[in-house]
Design a protein around this motif. Structure first.
Motif, PDB file in Angstrom:
ATOM      1  N   ASP A   1       0.808  -1.215   0.000  1.00  0.00           N
ATOM      2  CA  ASP A   1       0.000   0.000   0.000  1.00  0.00           C
ATOM      3  C   ASP A   1       0.843   1.268   0.000  1.00  0.00           C
ATOM      4  N   GLU A   2       2.140   1.120  -0.190  1.00  0.00           N
ATOM      5  CA  GLU A   2       3.063   2.251  -0.125  1.00  0.00           C
ATOM      6  C   GLU A   2       2.862   3.048   1.160  1.00  0.00           C
ATOM      7  N   ASP A   3       2.890   2.316   2.285  1.00  0.00           N
ATOM      8  CA  ASP A   3       2.749   2.942   3.588  1.00  0.00           C
ATOM      9  C   ASP A   3       3.939   3.854   3.866  1.00  0.00           C
ATOM     10  N   GLU A   4       3.689   4.875   4.670  1.00  0.00           N
ATOM     11  CA  GLU A   4       4.707   5.887   4.928  1.00  0.00           C
ATOM     12  C   GLU A   4       5.480   5.558   6.199  1.00  0.00           C
ATOM     13  N   LEU A   5       6.789   5.433   6.028  1.00  0.00           N
ATOM     14  CA  LEU A   5       7.717   5.282   7.145  1.00  0.00           C
ATOM     15  C   LEU A   5       8.534   6.560   7.178  1.00  0.00           C
ATOM     16  N   GLY A   6       8.309   7.368   8.213  1.00  0.00           N
ATOM     17  CA  GLY A   6       8.959   8.671   8.306  1.00  0.00           C
ATOM     18  C   GLY A   6       9.990   8.700   9.416  1.00  0.00           C
ATOM     19  N   PHE A   7      11.046   9.462   9.211  1.00  0.00           N
ATOM     20  CA  PHE A   7      12.093   9.657  10.205  1.00  0.00           C
ATOM     21  C   PHE A   7      12.204  11.141  10.503  1.00  0.00           C
ATOM     22  N   ILE A   8      12.157  11.448  11.785  1.00  0.00           N
ATOM     23  CA  ILE A   8      12.166  12.831  12.249  1.00  0.00           C
ATOM     24  C   ILE A   8      13.387  13.035  13.137  1.00  0.00           C
ATOM     25  N   ASP A   9      14.032  14.177  12.996  1.00  0.00           N
ATOM     26  CA  ASP A   9      15.131  14.515  13.886  1.00  0.00           C
ATOM     27  C   ASP A   9      14.623  14.412  15.330  1.00  0.00           C
ATOM     28  N   ARG A  10      15.356  13.658  16.158  1.00  0.00           N
ATOM     29  CA  ARG A  10      14.915  13.383  17.532  1.00  0.00           C
ATOM     30  C   ARG A  10      14.665  14.653  18.344  1.00  0.00           C
ATOM     31  N   LYS A  11      15.268  15.746  17.989  1.00  0.00           N
ATOM     32  CA  LYS A  11      15.033  16.977  18.766  1.00  0.00           C
ATOM     33  C   LYS A  11      13.575  17.424  18.679  1.00  0.00           C
ATOM     34  N   TYR A  12      12.822  16.916  17.683  1.00  0.00           N
ATOM     35  CA  TYR A  12      11.403  17.250  17.555  1.00  0.00           C
ATOM     36  C   TYR A  12      10.491  16.191  18.180  1.00  0.00           C
ATOM     37  N   ALA A  13      11.057  15.162  18.783  1.00  0.00           N
ATOM     38  CA  ALA A  13      10.260  14.063  19.350  1.00  0.00           C
ATOM     39  C   ALA A  13       9.535  14.508  20.612  1.00  0.00           C
ATOM     40  N   PRO A  14       8.353  13.921  20.877  1.00  0.00           N
ATOM     41  CA  PRO A  14       7.710  14.171  22.163  1.00  0.00           C
ATOM     42  C   PRO A  14       8.627  13.690  23.284  1.00  0.00           C
ATOM     43  N   PRO A  15       8.529  14.260  24.472  1.00  0.00           N
ATOM     44  CA  PRO A  15       9.447  13.898  25.553  1.00  0.00           C
ATOM     45  C   PRO A  15       9.553  12.394  25.820  1.00  0.00           C
ATOM     46  N   GLY A  16       8.482  11.658  25.761  1.00  0.00           N
ATOM     47  CA  GLY A  16       8.525  10.227  26.048  1.00  0.00           C
ATOM     48  C   GLY A  16       9.234   9.406  24.993  1.00  0.00           C
ATOM     49  N   ALA A  17       9.455   9.960  23.816  1.00  0.00           N
ATOM     50  CA  ALA A  17      10.090   9.220  22.727  1.00  0.00           C
ATOM     51  C   ALA A  17      11.557   9.604  22.560  1.00  0.00           C
ATOM     52  N   ARG A  18      12.086  10.357  23.493  1.00  0.00           N
ATOM     53  CA  ARG A  18      13.445  10.874  23.303  1.00  0.00           C
ATOM     54  C   ARG A  18      14.534   9.955  23.830  1.00  0.00           C
ATOM     55  N   ASN A  19      14.230   9.118  24.819  1.00  0.00           N
ATOM     56  CA  ASN A  19      15.330   8.429  25.490  1.00  0.00           C
ATOM     57  C   ASN A  19      15.362   6.915  25.353  1.00  0.00           C
ATOM     58  N   ALA A  20      14.230   6.260  25.397  1.00  0.00           N
ATOM     59  CA  ALA A  20      14.237   4.798  25.432  1.00  0.00           C
ATOM     60  C   ALA A  20      13.178   4.233  24.493  1.00  0.00           C
ATOM     61  N   PRO A  21      13.449   3.046  23.942  1.00  0.00           N
ATOM     62  CA  PRO A  21      12.421   2.426  23.101  1.00  0.00           C
ATOM     63  C   PRO A  21      11.218   2.028  23.941  1.00  0.00           C
ATOM     64  N   GLY A  22      10.061   1.981  23.313  1.00  0.00           N
ATOM     65  CA  GLY A  22       8.877   1.551  24.046  1.00  0.00           C
ATOM     66  C   GLY A  22       7.623   2.025  23.362  1.00  0.00           C
ATOM     67  N   GLY A  23       6.495   1.744  24.004  1.00  0.00           N
ATOM     68  CA  GLY A  23       5.217   2.123  23.436  1.00  0.00           C
ATOM     69  C   GLY A  23       4.670   1.032  22.545  1.00  0.00           C
ATOM     70  N   ALA A  24       3.781   1.393  21.660  1.00  0.00           N
ATOM     71  CA  ALA A  24       3.166   0.437  20.747  1.00  0.00           C
ATOM     72  C   ALA A  24       4.199  -0.070  19.748  1.00  0.00           C
ATOM     73  N   VAL A  25       4.035  -1.317  19.329  1.00  0.00           N
ATOM     74  CA  VAL A  25       4.916  -1.888  18.318  1.00  0.00           C
ATOM     75  C   VAL A  25       4.116  -2.068  17.042  1.00  0.00           C
ATOM     76  N   MET A  26       4.538  -1.418  15.982  1.00  0.00           N
ATOM     77  CA  MET A  26       3.936  -1.565  14.665  1.00  0.00           C
ATOM     78  C   MET A  26       4.645  -2.717  13.979  1.00  0.00           C
ATOM     79  N   HIS A  27       3.894  -3.737  13.577  1.00  0.00           N
ATOM     80  CA  HIS A  27       4.479  -4.893  12.909  1.00  0.00           C
ATOM     81  C   HIS A  27       4.275  -4.793  11.401  1.00  0.00           C
ATOM     82  N   TRP A  28       5.346  -4.921  10.637  1.00  0.00           N
ATOM     83  CA  TRP A  28       5.307  -4.958   9.178  1.00  0.00           C
ATOM     84  C   TRP A  28       5.263  -6.417   8.753  1.00  0.00           C
ATOM     85  N   HIS A  29       4.383  -6.751   7.829  1.00  0.00           N
ATOM     86  CA  HIS A  29       4.354  -8.117   7.316  1.00  0.00           C
ATOM     87  C   HIS A  29       5.611  -8.369   6.503  1.00  0.00           C
TER      88      HIS A  29
END
Length: 141
Positions: A51-79
């Motif tokens: 489906d030509e899904d979008e995988l985007g990469f953002i400079d970490r300085k723009y990340a929400p505070p919870g996404a700045r230091n450690a992996p975690g949260g929901a896991v998106m699985h690619w087939h």
């Protein structure tokens, strides 16, 4: 209400390194970068999959505070068609195991996940329902 997957955002301190790593993994160049070269990008994106899904990469300085230091949260699985092969490739490229290859309850559903070299959780899955949907779409054409 929910119409479909729109984008997943990963973060990296070094977008050039993330671009190079994912270009090697995916076998394709990003579709978009902002700002355009020669400026250093703050965002890059790939369009991947059926489906030509979008995988985007953002400079970490723009990340929400919870996404700045450690992996975690929901896991998106690619087939993926070859889960063990893909998992081994990711590990060989420097990703670290987050969840080992796991079969779920006597079914054909198998998952695994890694932490990429930039601290993002990347989930992979062999999902027979995904394949059924793709085949049904192709048959309807």
């Amino acid at each position: 209400m929910f119409r479909g997957f729109a984008t997943i955002s990963f973060y990296a301190d070094d977008l050039a390194a993330a671009r190079d790593w994912y270009t090697e993994l995916l076998g394709l160049e990003p579709d978009f970068a902002f700002p355009p070269a020669p400026a250093a990008p703050a965002y890059i994106e790939y369009r991947i999959g059926d489906d030509e899904d979008e995988l985007g990469f953002i400079d970490r300085k723009y990340a929400p505070p919870g996404a700045r230091n450690a992996p975690g949260g929901a896991v998106m699985h690619w087939h993926v068609d070859d889960l063990p092969g893909t998992f081994e490739k990711l590990l060989a490229m420097g990703a670290k195991e987050y969840q080992p290859i796991t079969s779920h309850s006597n079914s054909d559903f198998t998952t695994a996940s890694v932490v990429d070299p930039f601290g993002n959780v990347l989930g992979i899955m062999h999902n027979p329902h995904y394949l059924e949907i793709v085949e049904a779409r192709q048959a309807a054409r």
